[in-house]
Design a protein around this motif. Structure first.
Motif, PDB file in Angstrom:
ATOM      1  N   UNK A  42      59.236  24.792 110.069  1.00 14.61           N
ATOM      2  CA  UNK A  42      58.786  26.179 110.128  1.00 14.61           C
ATOM      3  C   UNK A  42      57.524  26.374 109.295  1.00 14.61           C
ATOM      4  N   UNK A  43      57.485  25.771 108.115  1.00 15.28           N
ATOM      5  CA  UNK A  43      56.307  25.901 107.251  1.00 15.28           C
ATOM      6  C   UNK A  43      55.079  25.261 107.886  1.00 15.28           C
ATOM      7  N   UNK A  44      55.289  24.123 108.555  1.00  9.44           N
ATOM      8  CA  UNK A  44      54.165  23.469 109.237  1.00  9.44           C
ATOM      9  C   UNK A  44      53.627  24.347 110.374  1.00  9.44           C
ATOM     10  N   UNK A  45      54.538  24.958 111.120  1.00  7.10           N
ATOM     11  CA  UNK A  45      54.120  25.848 112.198  1.00  7.10           C
ATOM     12  C   UNK A  45      53.364  27.056 111.650  1.00  7.10           C
ATOM     13  N   UNK A  46      53.862  27.628 110.557  1.00  6.46           N
ATOM     14  CA  UNK A  46      53.207  28.788 109.959  1.00  6.46           C
ATOM     15  C   UNK A  46      51.853  28.408 109.353  1.00  6.46           C
ATOM     16  N   UNK A  47      51.721  27.169 108.901  1.00  4.26           N
ATOM     17  CA  UNK A  47      50.417  26.698 108.424  1.00  4.26           C
ATOM     18  C   UNK A  47      49.418  26.680 109.576  1.00  4.26           C
ATOM     19  N   UNK A  48      49.898  26.252 110.749  1.00  2.40           N
ATOM     20  CA  UNK A  48      49.040  26.257 111.937  1.00  2.40           C
ATOM     21  C   UNK A  48      48.673  27.667 112.366  1.00  2.40           C
ATOM     22  N   UNK A  49      49.652  28.566 112.370  1.00  2.88           N
ATOM     23  CA  UNK A  49      49.379  29.947 112.785  1.00  2.88           C
ATOM     24  C   UNK A  49      48.464  30.641 111.787  1.00  2.88           C
ATOM     25  N   UNK A  50      48.581  30.302 110.493  1.00  2.93           N
ATOM     26  CA  UNK A  50      47.706  30.914 109.491  1.00  2.93           C
ATOM     27  C   UNK A  50      46.249  30.496 109.700  1.00  2.93           C
ATOM     28  N   UNK A  51      46.036  29.259 110.111  1.00  4.95           N
ATOM     29  CA  UNK A  51      44.674  28.796 110.416  1.00  4.95           C
ATOM     30  C   UNK A  51      44.096  29.547 111.603  1.00  4.95           C
ATOM     31  N   UNK A  52      44.911  29.729 112.641  1.00  3.42           N
ATOM     32  CA  UNK A  52      44.457  30.445 113.831  1.00  3.42           C
ATOM     33  C   UNK A  52      44.102  31.901 113.509  1.00  3.42           C
ATOM     34  N   UNK A  53      44.953  32.563 112.725  1.00  2.83           N
ATOM     35  CA  UNK A  53      44.714  33.973 112.434  1.00  2.83           C
ATOM     36  C   UNK A  53      43.535  34.141 111.479  1.00  2.83           C
ATOM     37  N   UNK A  54      43.311  33.169 110.601  1.00  7.65           N
ATOM     38  CA  UNK A  54      42.168  33.236 109.687  1.00  7.65           C
ATOM     39  C   UNK A  54      40.855  33.154 110.465  1.00  7.65           C
ATOM     40  N   UNK A  55      40.795  32.229 111.429  1.00  2.96           N
ATOM     41  CA  UNK A  55      39.602  32.111 112.273  1.00  2.96           C
ATOM     42  C   UNK A  55      39.393  33.400 113.056  1.00  2.96           C
ATOM     43  N   UNK A  56      40.476  33.941 113.605  1.00  2.00           N
ATOM     44  CA  UNK A  56      40.413  35.173 114.381  1.00  2.00           C
ATOM     45  C   UNK A  56      39.917  36.332 113.535  1.00  2.00           C
ATOM     46  N   UNK A  57      40.475  36.463 112.342  1.00  2.00           N
ATOM     47  CA  UNK A  57      40.090  37.576 111.453  1.00  2.00           C
ATOM     48  C   UNK A  57      38.618  37.506 111.063  1.00  2.00           C
ATOM     49  N   UNK A  58      38.181  36.340 110.603  1.00  2.00           N
ATOM     50  CA  UNK A  58      36.806  36.242 110.093  1.00  2.00           C
ATOM     51  C   UNK A  58      35.792  36.422 111.218  1.00  2.00           C
ATOM     52  N   UNK A  59      36.103  35.921 112.408  1.00  2.00           N
ATOM     53  CA  UNK A  59      35.177  36.082 113.526  1.00  2.00           C
ATOM     54  C   UNK A  59      35.087  37.547 113.945  1.00  2.00           C
ATOM     55  N   UNK A  60      36.228  38.241 113.967  1.00  2.00           N
ATOM     56  CA  UNK A  60      36.206  39.657 114.339  1.00  2.00           C
ATOM     57  C   UNK A  60      35.413  40.470 113.315  1.00  2.00           C
ATOM     58  N   UNK A  61      35.633  40.204 112.036  1.00  2.00           N
ATOM     59  CA  UNK A  61      34.898  40.915 110.976  1.00  2.00           C
ATOM     60  C   UNK A  61      33.404  40.676 111.127  1.00  2.00           C
ATOM     61  N   UNK A  62      33.037  39.414 111.373  1.00  2.00           N
ATOM     62  CA  UNK A  62      31.619  39.077 111.542  1.00  2.00           C
ATOM     63  C   UNK A  62      31.036  39.757 112.777  1.00  2.00           C
ATOM     64  N   UNK A  63      31.782  39.734 113.885  1.00  2.00           N
ATOM     65  CA  UNK A  63      31.288  40.308 115.145  1.00  2.00           C
ATOM     66  C   UNK A  63      30.998  41.800 114.996  1.00  2.00           C
ATOM     67  N   UNK A  64      31.890  42.528 114.343  1.00  2.00           N
ATOM     68  CA  UNK A  64      31.671  43.968 114.136  1.00  2.00           C
ATOM     69  C   UNK A  64      30.433  44.188 113.283  1.00  2.00           C
ATOM     70  N   UNK A  65      30.297  43.404 112.206  1.00  2.00           N
ATOM     71  CA  UNK A  65      29.140  43.543 111.327  1.00  2.00           C
ATOM     72  C   UNK A  65      27.842  43.176 112.011  1.00  2.00           C
ATOM     73  N   UNK A  66      27.910  42.286 113.006  1.00  2.00           N
ATOM     74  CA  UNK A  66      26.717  41.847 113.735  1.00  2.00           C
ATOM     75  C   UNK A  66      26.410  42.743 114.928  1.00  2.00           C
ATOM     76  N   UNK A  67      27.157  43.819 115.088  1.00  2.00           N
ATOM     77  CA  UNK A  67      26.916  44.725 116.205  1.00  2.00           C
ATOM     78  C   UNK A  67      27.400  44.189 117.536  1.00  2.00           C
ATOM     79  N   UNK A  68      28.476  43.392 117.510  1.00  2.00           N
ATOM     80  CA  UNK A  68      28.999  42.782 118.738  1.00  2.00           C
ATOM     81  C   UNK A  68      30.480  43.108 118.933  1.00  2.00           C
ATOM     82  N   UNK A  69      30.833  44.355 118.586  1.00  2.00           N
ATOM     83  CA  UNK A  69      32.224  44.797 118.715  1.00  2.00           C
ATOM     84  C   UNK A  69      32.660  44.901 120.173  1.00  2.00           C
TER      85      UNK A  69
END
Length: 295
Positions: free
Chosen positions: A70-97
């Motif tokens: 379970x911890x290994x799976x959650x480590x994988x999901x945390x990586x996916x959500x981190x990439x998703x979060x940072x890209x969305x934050x960047x996209x909004x700031x770059x005027x690409x919402x």
């Protein structure tokens, strides 16, 4: 108020908060996306820890820590959500919402494709048509603009993989989010500490600090509300409501943030919306037939 009404209000609250993300992260666009991500992870962990303490749910977290898979799976999901979060934050700031909202429209169709590939689920006719229409929309964007809509595709794919991984984890939403953010916190603390010691971090006002702390709350709160709503609403209702958040994000981007929405965007979104109509309508009809058969 009955359970269905309570579930509907909770779902509306969850999707409403998610739908306002473009407006919220626009307020912190002067802060680098990775720095915002670090704060978002840290404050999310603190807020979820408070929720777990108030609801006395720490035993679920302790149980999860005893399951290595379970911890290994959650480590994988945390990586996916981190990439998703940072890209969305960047996209909004770059005027690409607008492009970011497109990613969340595509997400359900990408999720179905991943389920077929990794879980060997059967692809029904209406799902093939829906995915085909979405691919046509992406293809049109590629031809008309001359580049792949990488922001939309990356957001859709990372969130779909996140859902795929979480589908295989036996942990509730709140406990899962706590462990995911806990996994990310060491990296966040190292990065934020480096910025502080090197003197290269953003000069934050008290208003900025308030927004960054709030980012943790608005990350966890809709997830908690959605988890509660899912207990009272059918999957069909939730399936239709899933498009509320990206619709609000799109409207916010165009009508409030003033991002352009040209003829090519109309064609791309029209094809994807058509795919979503086929997808949702087919799923609803299939669900209704199943209920009729078993009644």
């Amino acid at each position: 108020m009955n359970d269905s009404q309570r579930g509907l209000l909770l779902a509306l609250a969850a999707y409403g908060i998610w739908g306002c993300f473009a407006l919220f992260f626009h307020l912190v666009k002067h802060i680098p996306a990775v720095e915002v991500l670090g704060h978002r992870v840290l404050w999310s962990l603190i807020f979820v820890a408070i929720v777990l303490s108030v609801t006395r749910q720490w035993k679920k977290v302790r149980y999860a820590f005893n399951d290595r898979r379970l911890l290994l799976l959650l480590a994988g999901s945390s990586c996916m959500i981190a990439i998703n979060w940072v890209l969305y934050i960047w996209a909004v700031g770059a005027g690409r919402a607008v492009e970011a909202s497109l990613g969340y429209f595509i997400n359900p169709l990408v999720a179905v494709a991943l389920a077929v590939i990794f879980l060997k689920e059967t692809l029904f006719g209406f799902q093939k048509i829906a995915i085909g229409l979405a691919l046509a929309g992406v293809g049109y964007k590629l031809i008309s603009v001359g580049e792949l809509p990488w922001i939309s595709l990356t957001l859709a794919t990372t969130f779909a993989f996140y859902g795929l991984i979480r589908k295989q984890t036996q942990v509730d939403a709140v406990s899962g989010l706590f462990i995911e953010t806990l996994i990310l916190v060491p990296a966040a603390l190292v990065y934020l500490s480096y910025l502080l010691l090197a003197g290269t971090g953003s000069s934050l006002s008290s208003y900025d600090w308030g927004l960054l702390m709030l980012s943790g709350i608005i990350t966890a709160l809709p997830l908690i509300a959605f988890s509660a709503a899912a207990k009272h609403l059918s999957l069909t209702v939730l399936g239709f409501m899933i498009y509320l958040a990206p619709s609000l994000q799109l409207l916010s981007a165009v009508l409030i943030l003033g991002e352009p929405f040209n003829q090519d965007d109309w064609v791309t979104f029209a094809l994807i919306w058509a795919g979503l109509i086929v997808f949702s309508g087919g799923a609803a009809l299939k669900h209704q037939r199943r209920r009729t058969k078993h009644s």
